[in-house]
Design an enzyme around this catalytic site. Sequence first.
Site, PDB file in Angstrom:
ATOM      1  N   GLY A 187       0.650  -1.361  -0.233  1.00  0.00           N
ATOM      2  CA  GLY A 187       0.036   0.030  -0.007  1.00  0.00           C
ATOM      3  C   GLY A 187       0.804   1.261  -0.143  1.00  0.00           C
ATOM      4  O   GLY A 187       2.262   1.307   0.353  1.00  0.00           O
ATOM      5  N   ASP A 218       8.424  -7.769  11.899  1.00  0.00           N
ATOM      6  CA  ASP A 218       9.068  -6.716  10.894  1.00  0.00           C
ATOM      7  C   ASP A 218       9.585  -5.521  11.643  1.00  0.00           C
ATOM      8  O   ASP A 218       9.446  -4.426  11.102  1.00  0.00           O
ATOM      9  CB  ASP A 218       8.136  -6.325   9.888  1.00  0.00           C
ATOM     10  CG  ASP A 218       8.825  -5.781   8.477  1.00  0.00           C
ATOM     11  OD1 ASP A 218       8.402  -5.719   7.665  1.00  0.00           O
ATOM     12  OD2 ASP A 218       9.956  -6.122   8.515  1.00  0.00           O
TER      13      ASP A 218
END
Length: 842
Positions: A566, A682
């Site tokens: 995105g 992450d």
Amino acid sequence: MAISCTCIIILTLVPLVFVDITTDAGTHKLSALDEEANAMLSISKELWSNQYNNVSNRCNWPGVNCNKAGSITLLSPPIPRNFTDEFSTQICLLKLNFSVFQNLVHLDLSEIGLCEFPKLSGLKKLQHLNLSYNTFEGELPFTLLENLTQLLVLDLSANRFFGSIPLIFGQMSSLTHMNLSNNLLIDKVPFTLTNLTHLLVLDLSNNYISGTIPQELSKLERLVMLDLSGNSFNGSIPLILGQMSSLTHMKLSNNLLVGEVPFTLPNLIQLLVLDLSQNKLSGFIPHEIGKLTNLLTFDLSSNFLSAPIPEQIGYLKRLTSLHLHSDLLSGFIPREIGKLTNLVTLNLSSNSLSGLIPEQIGYLTHLEVLTIGSNRIDGCIPKEIEHLLHLKVLDLSSNAISGVIPYSLFIHSSYIDLSNNRLSGSIPSQIGNVSYLDLRYNNLSIKNTKELESLIPFCYICCNRFLDNDEYYDWDDQLDDHHNKHFGRSLVLVIIVVCITISLGSVGIGICIFRARHHDKLENKATKNGDLFSIWNYDGQIAFEDIIEATENFDIRYCIGTGAYGSVYEARLPSGKTVALKKLHKTESENPSYYKSFCNEVEVLTEIRHRNIIRLYGYCLHNRCMFLVYEYLERGSLFCILADEMEAQELKWSKRVNIIKGTAYALAHMHHHCPSPIVHRDVSSNNVLLNSELEACVSDFGTARLLDPDSSNQTLLVGTYGYIAPELAYTMSVTTKCDVYSFGVVALETMMGHHPGEFMSIMSKPSTQQLLVKDVLDPRIPLPKSQKDMKDVVHVVKLALACLSSDPKSRPSMQDVANEFSVSKASMNSSFFDVSIYQLMH
Ligand SMILES: *[C@@H]1O[C@H](CO)[C@@H](O)[C@H](O)[C@H]1NC(C)=O
Ligand SMILES: *[C@@H]1O[C@H](CO)[C@@H](O)[C@H](O)[C@H]1NC(C)=O
Ligand SMILES: *[C@@H]1O[C@H](CO)[C@@H](O)[C@H](O)[C@H]1NC(C)=O
Ligand SMILES: *[C@@H]1O[C@H](CO)[C@@H](O)[C@H](O)[C@H]1NC(C)=O
Ligand SMILES: *[C@@H]1O[C@H](CO)[C@@H](O)[C@H](O)[C@H]1NC(C)=O
Ligand SMILES: *[C@@H]1O[C@H](CO)[C@@H](O)[C@H](O)[C@H]1NC(C)=O
Ligand SMILES: *[C@@H]1O[C@H](CO)[C@@H](O)[C@H](O)[C@H]1NC(C)=O
Ligand SMILES: *[C@@H]1O[C@H](CO)[C@@H](O)[C@H](O)[C@H]1NC(C)=O
Ligand SMILES: *[C@@H]1O[C@H](CO)[C@@H](O)[C@H](O)[C@H]1NC(C)=O
Ligand SMILES: *[C@@H]1O[C@H](CO)[C@@H](O)[C@H](O)[C@H]1NC(C)=O
Ligand SMILES: *[C@@H]1O[C@H](CO)[C@@H](O)[C@H](O)[C@H]1NC(C)=O
């Protein structure tokens, strides 16, 4: 291939047919009937099947009526309802011109995949036009509807019309039925609509229409059905609506309506359906409601209504559905409820009702659904409940109900949730048709656990005081804890269900409204189509249009970056507040794995709240645009700041230490203070964002994972290269220690000013260990001068090195790291300038 060929042939053939006939006829002008025949020929292949090719016989085709002269009056092609893409494209290619059918009265082209608006102008006799369930896109085609003065019924619902409702619609003065629902219409209701005084049905539901509900609607005196639900209407419900005395259906649900339920509404004594649910109505339920004696469905759920339920509710004798859940209702359940003997569904869940379940409940002999969960009901389950022979669903969970469970319940019901109460006694061995049974967190003595579990597909009976072969369960200790967990889990479940619904391709038209969170009550307001979700966490309202407007429909100029998936946009709302939006690209939203990340992020961020974790204000799940709304962090990512010479210089030692500290607190919270540990997976300098005060916020939860203690947590390798813990590469097993490693990298990176990759690869070599700490620090800012900075910097480097240990077991937990930051440190024994990496590693 085959299909596009057919289409081309059709398109080229049609004009030929016309030409042939005209030349054959010479000067002879085509009669109106011949024109109709030709037109039928041109559309027969698409709208009728091959067997209808003899146009001379057209009046006998299915879905065709003619007058005595043989001119067509009704067209309602019974085309095969085939929704494959190819099919809709095929119909799209047609240039339909219906103007030849001068005697047409009824035209129904619904559900045939049309995407081009048929030419209808001048059809003076047309009374009934149904173009619903097609794929029209664009503004409402008012010129094409010109001169349809006789029109009575106009159904344009379930298309993709956008823009505002044209003023000119007010000229179709004969209209009795207007349905524009399930489109993408915006703006206010045009005042001209009040000119349509013959209207009986007005359905504008599920659009993005805004503004207040116009007072003038009350001029539509004949109106029987008014449906404005699923829009963005704000303000209060006009009192004057209480004069629309013909109304039988009033649906205003799922808007932004505030204020009280008008005391005038009960004047609408013809009402059968009154639905004001999912608004922000406050105050109490007016006593006058008892006047609505014809009411069948009454829904005030998901508002902020308080005070007790008025006993006058007992006058609504015809009522079949009563929904008062998710409000702030208090007091007792009135005994008068026992007079509603036609009730089939009664939902009073999620209020603050107290007292007993009235024994009069036993009079509701048609009741199929009884849900009173999440209240403060105590006392016993009245034995009168055994008269409810049709009861299928019973949810009394999360109350304080004690006593024994009437055995009769197990005979008829199929869904029973009595969890989180104080029920005692035992369970019968005859359990009839029960397929869902939740009896957790009670004081039951369940001797036949195994047997029940084998008989009932969904059987949850743990955590009772007396279990077969089970240890004594100390439920008092667990109760509060469980309440929280239970809540979180059901929320996650709801979200997952929504995500699944969408990924299965539901293509409804939703409305994206972001609402304030009310106290601790999470409001999950899906639209009817179930494809959107709303919001909490925000102290105002964010309207979908505001977001579209603020970003000029996600114009590239407002794009401030791209994440793992995105793009991120900055949106300055009319309120002056700025939010960040993460929007899935169209191709991404069709890709299940990005879609999953998106849902995952919502799921995880819904579970956690922490000052160093980015706040999610809301999200829009809609097939046309999917985005997340976050708090906006002015300074962007740590990575970007470290990469910028100027900004890096602004990042003094104390700021850097503070960033590491914030990051550590965030991760410790996720790992240790959530109902089940959440691993980010992450952590990198890209995903640590900074606000104007340069405080850290951990972001990007697309890959985060709720650790399930019962699974091995095997997974695909995700994360950012350079931050992934080494063991992940071969064990593929996710633990919180993976985040600890990544955190170590980020901490070191912050101190060194760049990614410590090179350093890490040689870190364990003895020669490297002779390195002094001062020599690895970011050279762009002066070495720490104050005693505090020196101490802190050494401390951070030491912690970072511990986190980077190749053996996950010897890494500290994030809780340890966070604790290290909270306790004051002893002063250093050696001078800052002499501290070596070796020293810190041992
Ligand atoms: C077409 O229909 C007409 C009228 O029903 C009939 O007379 C004619 O034989 C039909 N033609 C064909 C080719 O079937
Ligand atoms: C729908 O379309 C598909 C593909 O074009 C075709 O295989 C199928 O037979 C059609 N179904 C009907 C009921 O016509
Ligand atoms: C549609 O058909 C009518 C009657 O045959 C004709 O007058 C008109 O020009 C046509 N309109 C378009 C846009 O083709
Ligand atoms: C509508 O009616 C007016 C007046 O009768 C006429 O001038 C106009 O051409 C008509 N429009 C269409 C599209 O038939
Ligand atoms: C229009 O067509 C749809 C689908 O066929 C149908 O459900 C609807 O009732 C029709 N509308 C009117 C007003 O008849
Ligand atoms: C309007 O259209 C929608 C979608 O086609 C349909 O569900 C609804 O029942 C219609 N409203 C009325 C009042 O007929
Ligand atoms: C309302 O209807 C009247 C005739 O019934 C018409 O003269 C007038 O122009 C209409 N007003 C609007 C705003 O359309
Ligand atoms: C309703 O919303 C509009 C913006 O959409 C705003 O201008 C207006 O002030 C609001 N009205 C009320 C009564 O809240
Ligand atoms: C009753 O209300 C609750 C919300 O409090 C909701 O979750 C549940 O689905 C509703 N049940 C029925 C049958 O409407
Ligand atoms: C159990 O369910 C079946 C099918 O739903 C139904 O026929 C039967 O009457 C039910 N039994 C009882 C005791 O309610
Ligand atoms: C639980 O049940 C036992 C046995 O029926 C009873 O002695 C005890 O008081 C109950 N405890 C509570 C908290 O209700």
